[in-house]
Design an enzyme around this catalytic site. Structure first.
Site, PDB file in Angstrom:
ATOM      1  N   VAL A 124       0.831  -1.212   0.000  1.00 34.90           N
ATOM      2  CA  VAL A 124       0.000   0.000   0.000  1.00 34.90           C
ATOM      3  C   VAL A 124       0.861   1.257   0.000  1.00 34.90           C
ATOM      4  O   VAL A 124       0.376   2.353  -0.293  1.00 34.90           O
ATOM      5  CB  VAL A 124      -0.948   0.017   1.214  1.00 34.90           C
ATOM      6  CG1 VAL A 124      -1.951  -1.119   1.127  1.00 34.90           C
ATOM      7  CG2 VAL A 124      -0.176  -0.056   2.532  1.00 34.90           C
ATOM      8  N   SER A 126       5.334   2.540  -0.478  1.00 35.82           N
ATOM      9  CA  SER A 126       6.710   2.119  -0.716  1.00 35.82           C
ATOM     10  C   SER A 126       7.653   3.308  -0.592  1.00 35.82           C
ATOM     11  O   SER A 126       7.350   4.403  -1.064  1.00 35.82           O
ATOM     12  CB  SER A 126       6.835   1.501  -2.111  1.00 35.82           C
ATOM     13  OG  SER A 126       8.169   1.203  -2.417  1.00 35.82           O
ATOM     14  N   ALA A 127       8.800   3.086   0.063  1.00 33.17           N
ATOM     15  CA  ALA A 127       9.832   4.124   0.186  1.00 33.17           C
ATOM     16  C   ALA A 127      11.195   3.466   0.029  1.00 33.17           C
ATOM     17  O   ALA A 127      11.291   2.266  -0.249  1.00 33.17           O
ATOM     18  CB  ALA A 127       9.707   4.842   1.528  1.00 33.17           C
ATOM     19  N   SER A 128      12.252   4.238   0.221  1.00 31.54           N
ATOM     20  CA  SER A 128      13.594   3.738  -0.060  1.00 31.54           C
ATOM     21  C   SER A 128      14.039   2.653   0.910  1.00 31.54           C
ATOM     22  O   SER A 128      14.777   1.747   0.538  1.00 31.54           O
ATOM     23  CB  SER A 128      14.597   4.895  -0.026  1.00 31.54           C
ATOM     24  OG  SER A 128      14.528   5.566   1.210  1.00 31.54           O
ATOM     25  N   VAL A 129      13.592   2.720   2.151  1.00 29.72           N
ATOM     26  CA  VAL A 129      14.056   1.785   3.169  1.00 29.72           C
ATOM     27  C   VAL A 129      13.100   0.615   3.365  1.00 29.72           C
ATOM     28  O   VAL A 129      13.526  -0.501   3.642  1.00 29.72           O
ATOM     29  CB  VAL A 129      14.289   2.528   4.510  1.00 29.72           C
ATOM     30  CG1 VAL A 129      14.530   1.555   5.649  1.00 29.72           C
ATOM     31  CG2 VAL A 129      15.472   3.482   4.377  1.00 29.72           C
ATOM     32  N   GLN A 131       8.651  -0.999   2.744  1.00 29.67           N
ATOM     33  CA  GLN A 131       7.316  -0.849   2.170  1.00 29.67           C
ATOM     34  C   GLN A 131       6.299  -1.508   3.100  1.00 29.67           C
ATOM     35  O   GLN A 131       6.650  -2.330   3.953  1.00 29.67           O
ATOM     36  CB  GLN A 131       7.240  -1.423   0.762  1.00 29.67           C
ATOM     37  CG  GLN A 131       7.414  -2.916   0.631  1.00 29.67           C
ATOM     38  CD  GLN A 131       7.477  -3.339  -0.843  1.00 29.67           C
ATOM     39  OE1 GLN A 131       7.993  -2.627  -1.710  1.00 29.67           O
ATOM     40  NE2 GLN A 131       6.955  -4.527  -1.143  1.00 29.67           N
ATOM     41  N   VAL A 132       5.025  -1.134   2.924  1.00 29.77           N
ATOM     42  CA  VAL A 132       3.970  -1.552   3.855  1.00 29.77           C
ATOM     43  C   VAL A 132       2.952  -2.439   3.146  1.00 29.77           C
ATOM     44  O   VAL A 132       2.497  -2.112   2.043  1.00 29.77           O
ATOM     45  CB  VAL A 132       3.269  -0.323   4.467  1.00 29.77           C
ATOM     46  CG1 VAL A 132       2.139  -0.763   5.405  1.00 29.77           C
ATOM     47  CG2 VAL A 132       4.270   0.553   5.211  1.00 29.77           C
ATOM     48  N   LYS A 151       5.177  -3.552   7.981  1.00 25.06           N
ATOM     49  CA  LYS A 151       6.245  -2.778   7.335  1.00 25.06           C
ATOM     50  C   LYS A 151       7.467  -3.680   7.180  1.00 25.06           C
ATOM     51  O   LYS A 151       7.987  -4.210   8.169  1.00 25.06           O
ATOM     52  CB  LYS A 151       6.581  -1.548   8.178  1.00 25.06           C
ATOM     53  CG  LYS A 151       7.506  -0.557   7.513  1.00 25.06           C
ATOM     54  CD  LYS A 151       7.610   0.718   8.354  1.00 25.06           C
ATOM     55  CE  LYS A 151       8.469   1.762   7.681  1.00 25.06           C
ATOM     56  NZ  LYS A 151       8.529   3.018   8.493  1.00 25.06           N
ATOM     57  N   ASP A 286       8.645  13.814  12.397  1.00 23.80           N
ATOM     58  CA  ASP A 286       8.416  13.668  10.954  1.00 23.80           C
ATOM     59  C   ASP A 286       6.931  13.840  10.652  1.00 23.80           C
ATOM     60  O   ASP A 286       6.327  13.059   9.913  1.00 23.80           O
ATOM     61  CB  ASP A 286       8.908  12.294  10.492  1.00 23.80           C
ATOM     62  CG  ASP A 286       9.155  12.240   8.983  1.00 23.80           C
ATOM     63  OD1 ASP A 286       9.262  13.323   8.363  1.00 23.80           O
ATOM     64  OD2 ASP A 286       9.236  11.133   8.431  1.00 23.80           O
TER      65      ASP A 286
END
Length: 508
Positions: A124, A126-129, A131-132, A151, A286
């Site tokens: 659902v 996604s990032a560089s480190v 995803q969920v 995650k 954040d």
């Protein structure tokens, strides 16, 4: 260090004309000529700050993250560079869902089917480190249990990060040694800070602990919901959290249609921030709109706990003093508070710092209070701080970044939000609690175990100090002993007064 990666960095720097930074530097003239041999088309049409951002985007997610961290260091960067780097986005294509499944099974030591009734292989987010993925816990009877967000750490990310960090350390060392402004920019310190930040993100248990702490701090809150952590389904590579249902805070029309009170929501954001900072000394650092949702009952939902900040009691005290002094235009108190707190060198002349602060703040305060930005006040002060060799603490940088996010969010929800009107009663009450009888009693209660341990050791400490052969150690030990003795005498006197007052009250 990877030669191919180094060559890619050189080619990227040349493509965006960043070798211009070497121009005029006699010791690096040969490098400037070598850059000219790159078989890459050079494009210098965009402004230099924009080219820096484009180069970081071309170098991949780790450099993008570095640029994002660097954008918060407005005490080091010119405003135009900080503003441009703030536009960087952590966008990375997702990795295959079957690979995510393998990571979960290897890390948790059980088949996905044993852990979850359903595990959606399509992520659902996604990032560089990481995803969920969405899933449902499996109950003991095999039925569907709690809805959760799983995650999963991106496989193979650690070697990539270590390689890029090694290159960054090398580049930082060159900048510090070869450029006139290198030491002031503290490139090695910035890279070290980024290194810690990245490695914290690589450990999902670190994020789990942050989430648990924040959830405990806001237990029963009518303003903020923090998802529950499922530790039996979590590891260093996998984090399983309660799935939260809500509307993204940036979707204003959907919030209106849902009947959410936007003015109340904007005030909640400010109160949540100041509660975290001054009550808890622990804050979500954040809080951009992508990490905030709104529940059906109008409460905020916080997500993504990889970055947090913490403040000591001293930090909290001087922050409150500074905020109150700022908005009372007491610039001398702002200057002395900075010196007392150690945020500026002790030999700084208060009058000079006061004049610099006045120059920054007076144009800001010509605006109506409802238009004044706390975050911008801190930002301008960070920029001014370069003149006074200020050592900006990392937690204060995180605080300023978070405050800007909260302000922007609050005024997006309610353009008429008066941040000062919302914050002043909170700050005033907090300061009164710190310096009044409540604060004294709390301090006495907190310090009592230490006094019980320290007082019996005073004779031994005196004997050790007197037995020292070195004069400087003797003097230092004597001074420290006298300070501690005075402190203990004062505290014992306060205890005696309190006991006498309680005794008198009981006799009446």
């Amino acid at each position: 260090m990877s030669i191919s990666r180094s060559l890619k960095i050189v080619a990227t720097l040349y493509r965006y004309g960043l070798d211009d930074f070497l121009e005029g530097h006699s010791r690096l003239a040969f490098l400037h000529k070598l850059f000219g041999l790159c078989p890459v088309r050079r494009d210098t049409s965009a402004p230099l700050p924009q080219r820096v951002r484009l180069a970081l985007e071309s170098l991949g997610p780790i450099f993008v993250k570095f640029g994002q961290v660097l954008s918060t260091r407005r005490d080091l960067l010119p405003p135009e560079y900080a503003d441009e780097l703030a536009l960087l986005q952590d966008r990375v294509p997702p990795f295959d869902g079957d690979i995510a499944r393998q990571v979960v099974e290897r890390s948790l030591g059980r088949k996905v089917e044993e852990l979850f009734v359903d595990f959606d292989l399509k992520p659902v987010a996604s990032a560089s480190v990481a995803q969920v993925h969405k899933a449902w816990l499996r109950q003991p009877d095999g039925g569907r249990g709690r809805e959760v967000a799983v995650k999963v750490l991106r496989p193979g990310i650690l070697p990539v990060i270590e390689q890029d960090l090694s290159l960054m350390r090398t580049l930082a060392g060159w900048v510090e040694k070869l450029f006139a402004d290198g030491k002031r920019l503290k490139p090695r310190e910035v890279v070290a800070e980024f290194d810690k930040y990245l490695h914290d993100e690589l450990d999902m248990m670190h994020e789990a602990a942050n989430a648990s702490q924040l959830r405990r701090n806001f237990k029963g809150s009518d303003m903020l919901i923090v998802p529950e952590v499922f530790y039996d389904y979590s590891s260093r590579e996998v984090l399983t959290l309660e799935w939260m249902h809500g509307i993204p805070v940036g979707q204003i029309e959907r919030l209106r249609e849902a009947g959410v009170d936007l003015q109340k929501l904007s005030r909640f954001g400010v109160e949540i921030f100041f509660t975290q900072v001054f009550r808890h000394g622990f804050f979500h650092a954040d809080m951009h709109p992508g990490n905030i949702f709104v529940a059906a009952d109008g409460r905020y939902i916080a997500l993504d706990f990889g970055i947090v900040g913490s403040l000591t009691d001293t930090d909290k005290h001087y922050l409150a003093v500074n905020f109150l002094a700022f908005f009372n235009r007491d610039y001398h108190r702002v200057a002395t508070a900075h010196i007392e707190s150690g945020w500026v060198p002790r030999d700084t002349r208060a009058e000079e710092l006061e004049a610099a602060v006045r120059t920054v703040c007076e144009p800001i305060f010509e605006k109506p209070l409802s238009e004044i930005s706390f975050g911008m006040v801190l930002l301008r002060l960070f920029e001014t701080s370069r003149r006074f060799n200020v050592e900006i603490q990392p937690q204060l940088v995180l605080l300023q970044k978070t405050l800007l996010n909260i302000e922007g969010l609050g005024r997006q929800l309610d353009p008429e939000l008066d941040l000062w009107d919302t914050a002043k009663p909170f700050l005033t009450k907090w300061m009164n609690e710190q310096i009044g009888w409540r604060g004294l009693l709390r301090t006495l209660k907190h310090e009592a175990p230490q006094w019980a341990t320290t007082l019996p050791t005073l004779p031994r400490k005196l004997n050790e100090a007197l037995g020292s052969a070195k004069t400087d150690l003797l003097v230092e030990g004597y001074i420290q002993l006298m300070r501690e003795q005075k402190r203990q005498n004062f505290l014992l006197l306060l205890i005696a007064i309190l006991l006498a007052a309680l005794l008198a009250k009981s006799l009446l």
